[in-house]
Design a protein around this motif. Structure first.
Motif, PDB file in Angstrom:
ATOM      1  N   GLU A 137       0.979  -1.213  -0.158  1.00  0.00           N
ATOM      2  CA  GLU A 137       0.147   0.260   0.105  1.00  0.00           C
ATOM      3  C   GLU A 137       0.925   0.985   0.031  1.00  0.00           C
ATOM      4  N   ASP A 138       1.652   0.872   0.792  1.00  0.00           N
ATOM      5  CA  ASP A 138       2.818   2.276   0.710  1.00  0.00           C
ATOM      6  C   ASP A 138       3.382   3.026  -0.595  1.00  0.00           C
ATOM      7  N   GLN A 139       3.652   1.754  -1.923  1.00  0.00           N
ATOM      8  CA  GLN A 139       4.200   1.853  -2.385  1.00  0.00           C
ATOM      9  C   GLN A 139       3.047   2.427  -3.788  1.00  0.00           C
ATOM     10  N   LEU A 140       2.209   1.643  -3.271  1.00  0.00           N
ATOM     11  CA  LEU A 140       1.401   2.233  -5.154  1.00  0.00           C
ATOM     12  C   LEU A 140       0.390   3.891  -4.197  1.00  0.00           C
ATOM     13  N   ALA A 141       0.839   3.820  -2.767  1.00  0.00           N
ATOM     14  CA  ALA A 141       0.480   5.772  -2.584  1.00  0.00           C
ATOM     15  C   ALA A 141       1.870   6.130  -2.486  1.00  0.00           C
ATOM     16  N   ASP A 142       2.909   5.426  -3.042  1.00  0.00           N
ATOM     17  CA  ASP A 142       3.991   6.379  -3.198  1.00  0.00           C
ATOM     18  C   ASP A 142       4.211   7.548  -2.079  1.00  0.00           C
ATOM     19  N   ARG A 143       4.760   6.254  -1.152  1.00  0.00           N
ATOM     20  CA  ARG A 143       5.080   6.425   0.542  1.00  0.00           C
ATOM     21  C   ARG A 143       5.938   6.180   0.523  1.00  0.00           C
ATOM     22  N   PRO A 144       7.377   6.057   1.157  1.00  0.00           N
ATOM     23  CA  PRO A 144       8.202   5.271   1.794  1.00  0.00           C
ATOM     24  C   PRO A 144       7.730   3.634   2.610  1.00  0.00           C
ATOM     25  N   VAL A 145       8.721   3.028   2.288  1.00  0.00           N
ATOM     26  CA  VAL A 145       7.976   1.601   2.792  1.00  0.00           C
ATOM     27  C   VAL A 145       8.546   1.359   4.012  1.00  0.00           C
ATOM     28  N   ASP A 146       8.274   0.781   5.119  1.00  0.00           N
ATOM     29  CA  ASP A 146       8.980   0.596   6.433  1.00  0.00           C
ATOM     30  C   ASP A 146      10.786   0.047   6.443  1.00  0.00           C
ATOM     31  N   PRO A 147      10.864   0.774   6.983  1.00  0.00           N
ATOM     32  CA  PRO A 147      12.934   0.391   7.023  1.00  0.00           C
ATOM     33  C   PRO A 147      14.047  -1.254   6.795  1.00  0.00           C
TER      34      PRO A 147
END
Length: 614
Positions: free
Chosen positions: A230-240
């Protein structure tokens, strides 16, 4: 050419040489069942080694592995950054494997049956060095067209380079999945991932402790695949944590790491196969060693028996050989006083017979004595001829059929227990020994009389030295000189000057008796020495004859088979050492896990063989 490239070429040459050694080893003929089984394992392994060798430059094949509901499909989607495989409630169990690759990747070089996959091609940079496969679950039994998930998985695993092992708080102790992992881990690198990070507790410490008993575990990643996607599709940084896992697959598994992974996988497969074969050898060698021990025991027993029988045959004519030896020595000594006594002793029988002629009173008695003497001569000649015939008969003298059958029955029991197959039957063994006896007679006993003559000549030279002659001649002449001096002094000095009486006839009788006793004693001592030497030489000759007839053992084909087995074992040990040396040259990966080859696990060995046969 750069040094690193030369080192790589040397490594590849060493691996190719090792594969060629395995090929030659698997083709060596053997009748031992254990060796045949191990050769079959190596022959099944060789195509996989060739495939890995050819695929050194191809992208790494990474397959997901884990129990039902561990989120393997969601993890694959998150790693790619898009929906490539159905996950979640819509399809909780993967049945058809999904293969995800870059459009530029040549999938035909991978050896995969693409008709068995749902192929998804994505023009993503992270897929240039890897190919992802979403595998079926090993702990479900869904069947489709005669195949269940485990069967499909066993077709895929041998073609993979890295297993992405996913588990959860609920599944990480699953015995069935752990068993399948042990079977699949040999020859592949491992990445461990705990999924459902948004729902479960962090159990990595306990999981690592459990895994470390059988696997090398550099790192375990704790991720939430659904949130990462979901973070990648929303162009958000993913968990480290997820970003680190994604970075390994997209960046760190580049060309250099790819070569290292493939070489490590290849060498691990070879080492595991060699260890597996070496273990089977060690398990079954005791029975073979018992067979070898019994063969040696039979060889010693039969050789001793044959030697004793040959010795008895030779010793029957010992008196003849003694007379010939004594005659040879006396001839070499010439006309010395003691040599004359030896001739007299050696021809005493003829001398007595000849002396009887003086008692003849008429021609009839002379004719009778002559006939008796002629018969005596013919008897001696017959004995000599019998001795010569006995020597010729020794060439075909040997063990009877009953002895061979008894040995064969005992050998058959040990042979079957040792697992040797296709061995010659009893009739073959009898015919072989008969042929061998004829060969020995032709090669070793073609002139047995010459060997006896050689022994007599050897002993004659040994007992004709100046020291031996000096000792016996001196001892013999001591009494003679003493008697002559005593008689001469009495006759020429005592009787003329001292007017003493001449020695009476009793003195001469007594001196003659003592002379005969002294001469007989010296002759007896000398001949006794000759008899001991002759008997030793005959014993040695009989041992040589027996050894010559059984120089290769009673069953040389079995002895050769045992030597072949030990040669195969030594080759295994040597190749195992080479593999260990090559593996030490490849540093263990800091990011990838692996199966611990040095830890013996019976199930791992059987599982590896099972998967390699697919």
């Amino acid at each position: 050419m750069p040094t690193s490239e030369i080192a790589q070429i040397e490594m590849l040459a060493a691996v190719d040489g090792l594969i060629q050694q395995l090929t030659n080893w698997s083709q060596k003929p053997t009748g031992w069942r254990t060796a045949q089984q191990c050769q079959a394992v190596i022959q099944q392994l060789l195509p996989r080694l060739d495939m890995l060798r050819v695929r050194l430059e191809s992208p790494l094949v990474i397959a997901t592995f884990g129990g039902t509901g561990t989120g393997k499909s969601s993890l694959v989607n998150a790693l790619v950054g898009s929906y490539c495989t159905t996950s979640g409630r819509q399809r909780p169990t993967t049945t058809q494997p999904v293969l995800i690759a870059h459009p530029d990747t040549d999938l035909d070089r991978l050896g995969l049956d693409l008709s068995q996959f749902q192929v998804e091609q994505k023009p993503l940079d992270q897929l240039r060095n890897i190919i992802l496969i979403d595998c079926p679950d090993p702990d479900t039994s869904e069947e489709s067209e005669g195949e269940n998930n485990l069967t499909r998985l066993q077709h895929i695993i041998p073609l993979c380079d890295i297993l992405l092992y996913a588990s959860t708080q609920q599944k990480y102790r699953s015995a069935r999945v752990s068993d399948e992992l042990r079977e699949a881990a040999v020859g592949r690198r491992l990445i461990f991932v705990q999924t459902h990070a948004g729902l479960d507790e962090d159990i990595r410490d306990d999981w690592r402790e459990q895994l470390s008993q059988q696997f090398e575990v550099p790192e375990i990643y704790f991720v939430d695949s659904v949130r990462a996607l979901e973070d990648q599709l929303a162009d958000r940084p993913v968990d480290p944590e997820f970003a680190s896992l994604q970075n390994i697959l997209s960046t760190q598994l580049g060309k250099s790491e790819r070569l290292q992974v493939r070489r490590a996988n290849l060498l691990e497969l070879i080492q595991h196969a060699i260890d597996h074969c070496a273990q089977k050898f060690e398990q079954n060698l005791p029975e073979l060693r018992e067979l070898e021990s019994f063969l040696k025991q039979q060889h010693v027993t039969l050789t001793t028996q044959m030697s004793q029988e040959l010795r008895s045959e030779l010793l029957i004519s010992r008196n003849l050989w003694e007379r010939r030896l004594l005659s040879s020595i006396s001839d070499s000594w010439g006309a010395s006083p003691f040599a004359m006594m030896l001739r007299l002793y050696n021809g005493l029988g003829n001398l007595i017979a000849s002396a009887s002629l003086f008692r003849a009173r008429n021609s009839a008695q002379v004719a009778l004595i002559g006939a008796l003497q002629g018969a005596r001569w013919l008897g001696d000649r017959h004995k000599e001829q019998a001795a010569e015939d006995r020597l010729k008969r020794i060439g075909s003298f040997g063990l009877d059929d009953n002895t061979l059958r008894e040995s064969q029955l005992l050998i058959d029991g040990y042979t079957q227990a040792a697992g040797l197959e296709n061995q010659p039957q009893l009739t073959d063994s009898l015919e072989r020994l008969q042929t061998e006896a004829a060969h020995v007679e032709e090669e070793f006993l073609s002139d047995a009389g010459t060997k006896i003559d050689g022994i007599i000549g050897k002993l004659a030279r040994k007992n004709s030295g100046w020291f031996t002659r000096l000792v016996y001649e001196s001892l013999f002449l001591t009494f003679v000189i003493y008697a002559l001096v005593r008689i001469g002094r009495n006759f020429f000095m005592d009787s003329f000057f001292n007017e003493s009486q001449i020695l009476p006839i009793d003195f001469y009788v007594t001196a003659g008796v003592i002379f005969l006793i002294w001469t007989g004693f010296l002759v007896m001592m000398f001949t006794r020495k000759l008899k001991r030497g002759l008997e030793q030489e005959i014993n040695q000759l009989s041992d040589e004859l027996a050894q010559a007839k059984l120089s290769h053992g009673l069953f040389p084909h079995l002895e050769q088979e045992c030597r072949q087995v030990h040669s195969l074992q030594h080759s295994l040990v040597r190749m195992g050492g080479e593999v260990h040396h090559l593996r030490t040259e490849i540093a263990s990966s800091r990011i990838l896990g692996a199966w611990k080859v040095n830890e013996p696990t019976g199930k791992a060995g059987s599982g590896a063989s099972h998967l390699s046969s697919q």
